[in-house]
Design an enzyme around this catalytic site. Sequence first.
Site, PDB file in Angstrom:
ATOM      1  CG  ASP A 298      30.419  41.805  15.325  1.00 29.34           C
ATOM      2  OD1 ASP A 298      29.266  41.986  14.890  1.00 29.34           O
ATOM      3  OD2 ASP A 298      30.633  41.297  16.443  1.00 29.34           O
TER       4      ASP A 298
HETATM    5  C1  BGC Z   1      27.484  40.703  17.492  1.00 25.40           C
HETATM    6  C2  BGC Z   1      27.629  39.516  16.582  1.00 25.40           C
HETATM    7  C3  BGC Z   1      26.417  39.364  15.708  1.00 25.40           C
HETATM    8  C4  BGC Z   1      26.239  40.655  14.937  1.00 25.40           C
HETATM    9  C5  BGC Z   1      25.147  40.633  13.904  1.00 25.40           C
HETATM   10  C6  BGC Z   1      27.019  41.953  16.767  1.00 25.40           C
HETATM   11  O1  BGC Z   1      26.632  42.929  17.643  1.00 25.40           O
HETATM   12  O2  BGC Z   1      28.725  40.959  18.117  1.00 25.40           O
HETATM   13  O3  BGC Z   1      27.875  38.352  17.345  1.00 25.40           O
HETATM   14  O4  BGC Z   1      26.539  38.261  14.878  1.00 25.40           O
HETATM   15  O5  BGC Z   1      25.977  41.691  15.865  1.00 25.40           O
HETATM   16  O6  BGC Z   1      23.891  40.728  14.468  1.00 25.40           O
END
Ligand code: BGC
Length: 738
Positions: A298
């Site tokens: 993430d």
């Molecule tokens: C979130 C994810 C998301 C990622 C990419 C993160 O802050 O936890 O769910 O896919 O950002 O944008």
Amino acid sequence: MKKKILIICASVFGLGLSAQTTNEATIDKIIAGMSIEEKAGQMTNMTLSTIAYEKDGSVFIDMAKLKESVQTYHVGSYQNVLNHAYSIDEWHRLLDTIQSVTLRLEKHKVPSLYCIDAVHGTNYTKGSTLFPHNLAMAATRNPLLATLGGRVTAAETRATGIRYNFSPVLDAGRQPLWPRFAETFGEDVYLVKTMGLATIKGYQGTDLKSTASVAACMKHFLGYSVPASGRDRAPAYISDIQLREYFLPPFKEAVLAGTKTVMVNSAEVNGIPVHSNHYLLTDVLRTELGFKGVVITDWEDVKKLVERHRTAENYKEAVYQSVTAGIDLCIVPMDYDFTKNLIALVKEGRISEDRLNLSVKRILMMKMELGLFDNPYVEQSAKSQLAKPEYRENTLEAAREAITLLKNEKNILPLAKNKKVLVLGPTSNSKTSLNGCWSYTWQGQDASYFDAKDLTLLDAIKGKVSGEVKYLTVKEYEANPTIAGQYDYIIAAIGEDAYAETPGNIKDLELPTDQKELVKSLAKSGKPVIMVLLEGRPRIVRDIETLCPGIIMGYWPGPQGGIAIADVLFGDVNPSGKLPFTYPRYSGDILTYDHKLLDEAVEVQSPYSYGYEFNPQWQFGHGLSYTTFVYENLKFSTDTLKGNAVLKVSLTVKNTGTRAGKEAVELYTSDLVASITPCVKRLRKFTKINLEAGASKEVVFELSAADLAFVNKDLKWVTESGEFQVMVGALKKSFFYK
Ligand code: BGC
């Protein structure tokens, strides 16, 4: 026989066996010629702001930065937007520029991959179709709608030129404070599994090369959704038994269904950050579940091993920990430190080049399966897939089936259309409270991106009622509260505005005081107050629930949600949504429906006289209709289920009311005695049927030992012999398993 199974598996991935072998050989050849730097670049994912800038509301590639990114760091993938959604033409210009620079500068002609969050529709493309959030989709209890939503999202995302979607969330929503609750399919593991898989089926289709498919990302592996504090990205403490019984199964099924990628939980479980957890990322995910696809981190989570989790002294150690734990692709996403550290670690011999090869192969195979090697540029033929007129109908249909009628005292609903209606409350004239997070902006709070044709709840009510519809802001109402008495009905829409992730943290599940005061004041008018809840998680309404004869749960139902709610309010649609979570009565009394009996124990008469109490505001599965359904004649094909046999459970459902209606029929079981304290009940099957007034239908469910299994003290799935009770509606009947 074995070979046959293999061929079937391979064709699920859209590849025949020989094509798969040829692809692998091609990829192996490319990897054999790649430098360590090029391999590290393929494992690097950067955010768009590192290569682009926005000016006068438009987005442009910074050619010098893009060149540096590709030429110096060999970056193989990018993601996200800077601040908001772009038009399809802007996307095409961006993506084709990134691709042409990549193919010009990349020695091995490995195409670039773009990734996006399209989590309830293609939410970062202007003019796209948004769907209800997952929580609302779960309320429909209709997997076909989830697949349909997935298909539309895949088609529009691919039309945008993007082939990889960071969705769906497969975390179970068992902590209602958590600000991502609305992104989940609710609290029950079977519901999450069923709706999640249906969504993935929609995204990936049967062939990832198709211009109507995208690679899915099951997220966030594992245990993200139950932070002890309720805050986003906060520590969770989950026993191994619970981890396996309530959180792992949706991921396991999604792996079996061929889901291409998985995103790692940003937080920590039992004191170990998941990004450095070899047991979860390798032993469980790879070895046990057999996952072959790409594990993506993430956002900035490798760096956070240093800054937040403090399990790594410095960035290099963090890279070492996460790569050896099992990640393939890192959303770095702002600088090249991950890449540089990874290269250094390989050169120092702490990480082998073979280890890199494993990850790079997974990433390159995915690019190949998505057709990027054949046609790396935007597929012009897919452009017309954006905003097809029928998509509006699809999202409206989903919203209609999601809306959940929580209370209908003396059948106050549906309301007559020729009366005088007062509409007010903070969510009544708001598009952001319908769409929630990830709606053209991450936080979803900028309504200027929404389609002017979309209606707020107020607009939709105006379109229904032939009598007067009066709208007041809360301030206007407070200046003249006696006005409420002049109307036949008062519709008070309350709840939450949009929020996403950490900015959505709250300290209390109670509704804000001003909203409760508003409803209390309105009730003093003596006129019926209908409460509409637009919210991403259950906010406590205990104090005001008794003041409202009618209550509707709207969740975050998407852009057509205003119409869907008005349809239910005025009887054009018979509601059929069922709560996908237990709606708590008190902030300090949070129990999921599948709790233990001990959770219910109360001392009724001291000393030592116990009773049981479970009295949430509304139960999981609660949802009323304008017609009545009678369940009868619960029958089993046998009273004793043996070994791997199947028990057929049948019953008749009759629509005894005066109008047609849809009904989600749910089957629960209760294991009466078990070696691990059994839950009071568990949802095992559900189906949604449609019945005309007076009609009846036989519903048949099949239960096998696997449906009754639980995780025992040795962390094994077992079904123990003994008595089980089946519950469907108010019907109950027991059988034995031997
Ligand atoms: C979130 C994810 C998301 C990622 C990419 C993160 O802050 O936890 O769910 O896919 O950002 O944008």
